[in-house]
Write an enzyme that holds these catalytic residues in place. Structure first.
Site, PDB file in Angstrom:
ATOM      1  N   ARG A   1       0.808  -1.282  -0.171  1.00 43.10           N
ATOM      2  CA  ARG A   1      -0.082   0.080  -0.102  1.00 43.10           C
ATOM      3  C   ARG A   1       0.909   1.378  -0.008  1.00 43.10           C
ATOM      4  NH1 ARG A   1      -5.487  -1.195   1.745  1.00 43.10           N
ATOM      5  NH2 ARG A   1      -6.036  -2.792   0.365  1.00 43.10           N
TER       6      ARG A   1
ATOM      7  N   ARG B   1      -3.564   6.426  -0.051  1.00 40.72           N
ATOM      8  CA  ARG B   1      -3.874   7.508   0.435  1.00 40.72           C
ATOM      9  C   ARG B   1      -2.886   8.194   1.409  1.00 40.72           C
ATOM     10  NH1 ARG B   1      -9.444   5.034   2.213  1.00 40.72           N
ATOM     11  NH2 ARG B   1      -8.079   3.295   2.369  1.00 40.72           N
TER      12      ARG B   1
ATOM     13  N   ARG C   1      -6.596  11.144  -7.657  1.00 40.62           N
ATOM     14  CA  ARG C   1      -7.617  10.283  -7.493  1.00 40.62           C
ATOM     15  C   ARG C   1      -9.249  11.244  -7.343  1.00 40.62           C
ATOM     16  NH1 ARG C   1      -8.727   5.833  -5.225  1.00 40.62           N
ATOM     17  NH2 ARG C   1     -10.964   6.317  -5.647  1.00 40.62           N
TER      18      ARG C   1
ATOM     19  N   ASP D   1      -6.332  -3.819  -7.948  1.00 41.33           N
ATOM     20  CA  ASP D   1      -6.772  -4.441  -6.445  1.00 41.33           C
ATOM     21  C   ASP D   1      -7.179  -5.900  -6.853  1.00 41.33           C
ATOM     22  OD1 ASP D   1      -8.212  -3.145  -3.858  1.00 41.33           O
ATOM     23  OD2 ASP D   1      -9.359  -4.687  -4.593  1.00 41.33           O
TER      24      ASP D   1
ATOM     25  N   TYR E   1     -14.494 -12.248   0.035  1.00 39.36           N
ATOM     26  CA  TYR E   1     -15.186 -11.243  -0.422  1.00 39.36           C
ATOM     27  C   TYR E   1     -16.450 -11.672  -0.874  1.00 39.36           C
ATOM     28  CZ  TYR E   1     -11.606  -8.036   1.114  1.00 39.36           C
ATOM     29  OH  TYR E   1     -10.928  -7.207   2.023  1.00 39.36           O
TER      30      TYR E   1
HETATM   31  O1  CP3 Z   1       0.654   0.160  -3.174  1.00 43.85           O
HETATM   32  C1  CP3 Z   1      -0.282  -0.723  -3.055  1.00 43.85           C
HETATM   33  O2  CP3 Z   1      -0.255  -1.759  -2.350  1.00 43.85           O
HETATM   34  C2  CP3 Z   1      -1.325  -0.330  -4.174  1.00 43.85           C
HETATM   35  C3  CP3 Z   1      -1.838  -1.601  -4.916  1.00 43.85           C
HETATM   36  C4  CP3 Z   1      -3.142  -2.176  -3.879  1.00 43.85           C
HETATM   37  C5  CP3 Z   1      -4.449  -1.993  -3.548  1.00 43.85           C
HETATM   38  N1  CP3 Z   1      -4.947  -2.925  -3.266  1.00 43.85           N
HETATM   39  C6  CP3 Z   1      -4.850  -0.474  -3.950  1.00 43.85           C
HETATM   40  C7  CP3 Z   1      -6.079  -0.064  -3.172  1.00 43.85           C
HETATM   41  C8  CP3 Z   1      -3.119  -3.646  -3.603  1.00 43.85           C
HETATM   42  C9  CP3 Z   1      -1.604  -4.388  -3.775  1.00 43.85           C
HETATM   43  C10 CP3 Z   1      -4.212  -4.022  -3.186  1.00 43.85           C
HETATM   44  C11 CP3 Z   1      -4.402  -5.355  -2.650  1.00 43.85           C
HETATM   45  C12 CP3 Z   1      -5.776  -5.439  -1.742  1.00 43.85           C
HETATM   46  N2  CP3 Z   1      -6.864  -4.975  -1.986  1.00 43.85           N
HETATM   47  C13 CP3 Z   1      -5.826  -6.634  -0.769  1.00 43.85           C
HETATM   48  C14 CP3 Z   1      -4.601  -7.176  -0.425  1.00 43.85           C
HETATM   49  C15 CP3 Z   1      -3.553  -6.354   0.552  1.00 43.85           C
HETATM   50  C16 CP3 Z   1      -3.945  -6.390   1.925  1.00 43.85           C
HETATM   51  O3  CP3 Z   1      -4.014  -4.962   2.259  1.00 43.85           O
HETATM   52  O4  CP3 Z   1      -4.106  -7.117   2.758  1.00 43.85           O
HETATM   53  C17 CP3 Z   1      -6.987  -6.619  -0.360  1.00 43.85           C
HETATM   54  C18 CP3 Z   1      -7.713  -7.192   0.928  1.00 43.85           C
HETATM   55  C19 CP3 Z   1      -7.728  -5.753  -0.824  1.00 43.85           C
HETATM   56  C20 CP3 Z   1      -9.180  -5.278  -0.660  1.00 43.85           C
HETATM   57  C21 CP3 Z   1      -9.478  -3.693  -0.347  1.00 43.85           C
HETATM   58  N3  CP3 Z   1      -9.274  -2.652  -1.325  1.00 43.85           N
HETATM   59  C22 CP3 Z   1      -9.526  -3.133   0.774  1.00 43.85           C
HETATM   60  C23 CP3 Z   1      -9.337  -3.680   2.122  1.00 43.85           C
HETATM   61  C24 CP3 Z   1      -9.464  -1.652   0.520  1.00 43.85           C
HETATM   62  C25 CP3 Z   1      -9.583  -0.656   1.331  1.00 43.85           C
HETATM   63  C26 CP3 Z   1     -10.688  -0.013   1.654  1.00 43.85           C
HETATM   64  C27 CP3 Z   1     -10.618   1.380   2.170  1.00 43.85           C
HETATM   65  O5  CP3 Z   1     -11.011   2.199   1.518  1.00 43.85           O
HETATM   66  O6  CP3 Z   1     -10.011   1.646   3.417  1.00 43.85           O
HETATM   67  C28 CP3 Z   1      -9.582  -1.643  -0.849  1.00 43.85           C
HETATM   68  C29 CP3 Z   1      -9.625  -0.464  -1.599  1.00 43.85           C
HETATM   69  C30 CP3 Z   1      -8.148   0.113  -2.054  1.00 43.85           C
HETATM   70  N4  CP3 Z   1      -7.260  -0.720  -2.716  1.00 43.85           N
HETATM   71  C31 CP3 Z   1      -7.624   1.361  -1.986  1.00 43.85           C
HETATM   72  C32 CP3 Z   1      -6.165   1.360  -2.457  1.00 43.85           C
HETATM   73  C33 CP3 Z   1      -5.212   2.479  -2.614  1.00 43.85           C
HETATM   74  C34 CP3 Z   1      -8.139   2.423  -1.449  1.00 43.85           C
HETATM   75  C35 CP3 Z   1      -9.304   3.357  -2.375  1.00 43.85           C
HETATM   76  C36 CP3 Z   1      -9.067   4.600  -2.340  1.00 43.85           C
HETATM   77  O7  CP3 Z   1      -7.989   5.045  -2.424  1.00 43.85           O
HETATM   78  O8  CP3 Z   1     -10.264   5.125  -2.565  1.00 43.85           O
END
Ligand code: CP3
Length: 344
Positions: free
Chosen positions: A27, A31, A40, A76, A151
């Protein structure tokens, strides 16, 4: 260093000697960065993942800012599910939300095989990135079958995974059929990224720490192994990560990855003992420690780098993703410290 193949990250993953301990953060693109929040603005998460220029910019932001040793592809884990037609959205502050949860055999019909034609924007984004990154490796990724199933079956993020476990223990045949399909989707998504030029891939099984080891081996391991095997012919090292997986480490290793991710609940020293010295390791700073005063954080970073020297290969990372309110300057400082302390 001339190509990603010679980078510290790829070499550490392959258990080859390195000039310094490589470091990146799960991550890191997200953000915590004001430049991320700016680009974004007004664009939904799934939509962002389908715009190659935006994906490229967001993926590069932490590389420019922090000088990390790898880029993690901005996407994602649910992107390939949406690509094959599953009705879902990523809700800000919540996570992936599935319109109709998967509970019955008929639901399998909503999960066709993933082909590269489903995700042309992924191929294009990876190609653009590889051209921009030069010698810095790009890490592609996918969600592992268990975490994706969670999910789909829960319909969204879940603390206890009760519907997932009810299906897994209650209808093992349906569970295995669902996971076999998810392993195909996950493996194909990894393969698309490797084929387009990613230098390493990571399989995220974020929530599998919810299972005891024997059940992991029976219900999950064969499917994660299938997903990782999809890139076996690509000559890219593989990383396998989960949260709260201290008890599962040796089994996760046997799924076939080169590198096993270690979360912060288990020390690298204990993890290495459990893994029998066979794998490179990645980890394992507690992301909450990035909020501690610098001296406390510095002590912990130094200790992790030192513990990692005993590993056949060590990639410094967090035990889970960067929290959104993290001060990005602290991340930059951690990168500098890891490079200084981890020099060979
Ligand atoms: O630098 C990076 O790692 C970015 C790439 C990335 C994202 N999601 C971007 C994202 C990666 C590798 C993921 C994988 C992901 N997504 C996982 C596995 C990694 C982990 O954290 O265990 C999981 C479980 C998800 C499912 C998911 N997607 C979650 C739990 C969330 C967060 C929800 C929130 O808003 O708190 C997301 C959304 C997401 N994926 C965001 C990002 C940058 C946030 C969305 C935003 O910025 O609007």
């Amino acid at each position: 260093m001339t190509s990603p193949r010679d980078s510290a990250l790829v070499r550490a993953a392959r258990k080859q000697p390195v000039t310094h301990t490589p470091v990146w953060f799960m991550r890191q693109a997200g953000r915590s960065l004001p430049e991320y929040r700016a680009v974004r603005e007004g664009v939904g998460m799934l939509e962002s993942c389908r715009r190659p220029e935006l994906v490229t910019e967001i993926t590069l932001q932490p590389v420019r800012r922090h000088g990390v040793d790898a880029a993690i592809f901005f996407s994602d884990i649910v992107v390939p599910l949406a690509a094959v037609g599953v009705d879902l959205d990523i809700v800000a502050g919540v996570g992936p939300v599935v319109a109709e949860p998967f509970r019955t055999r008929a639901d399998l019909d909503r999960l066709p095989e993933l082909t590269p034609e489903h995700v042309p924007y992924i191929t294009e984004s990876v190609r653009l990135l590889v051209a921009e990154l030069g010698a810095t490796p790009l890490i592609g990724f996918a969600g592992a079958p268990f975490t994706l199933a969670s999910y789909l079956v829960e319909g969204g993020p879940s603390k206890n995974h009760e519907h997932t476990k009810a299906l897994m223990y209650g209808d093992p045949r349906l569970w295995h059929d669902l996971c076999a399909r998810l392993a195909q989707v996950s493996g194909a998504f990894l393969d698309v990224q490797a084929a387009a030029g990613a230098s390493a891939v990571q399989l995220f099984d974020s929530w599998v720490g919810a299972l005891p080891r024997a059940d992991y081996e029976e219900y999950v391991l064969p499917h994660s192994r299938t997903a990782l095997a999809a890139v076996a012919g690509r000559d890219v090292p593989t990383i396998h990560f989960g949260v709260g997986t201290g008890e599962l480490l040796p089994s996760m290793g046997s799924a076939g990855a080169d590198v096993v991710g270690v979360d912060y609940r288990v020390s690298l020293t204990d993890a290495l003992a459990r893994l029998g010295g066979r794998y490179a390791v990645q980890g394992n700073l507690d992301p909450a420690l990035l909020f501690a005063p610098w001296p406390a954080l510095e002590t912990k970073v130094r200790a992790i780098v030192e513990e990692g020297r005993a590993a056949p290969g060590h990639i410094f990372n967090l035990g889970h993703g960067v929290l959104p309110s993290t001060d990005p300057d602290v991340l930059t400082r951690v990168v500098e410290l890891v490079h200084e302390v981890g020099a060979r």
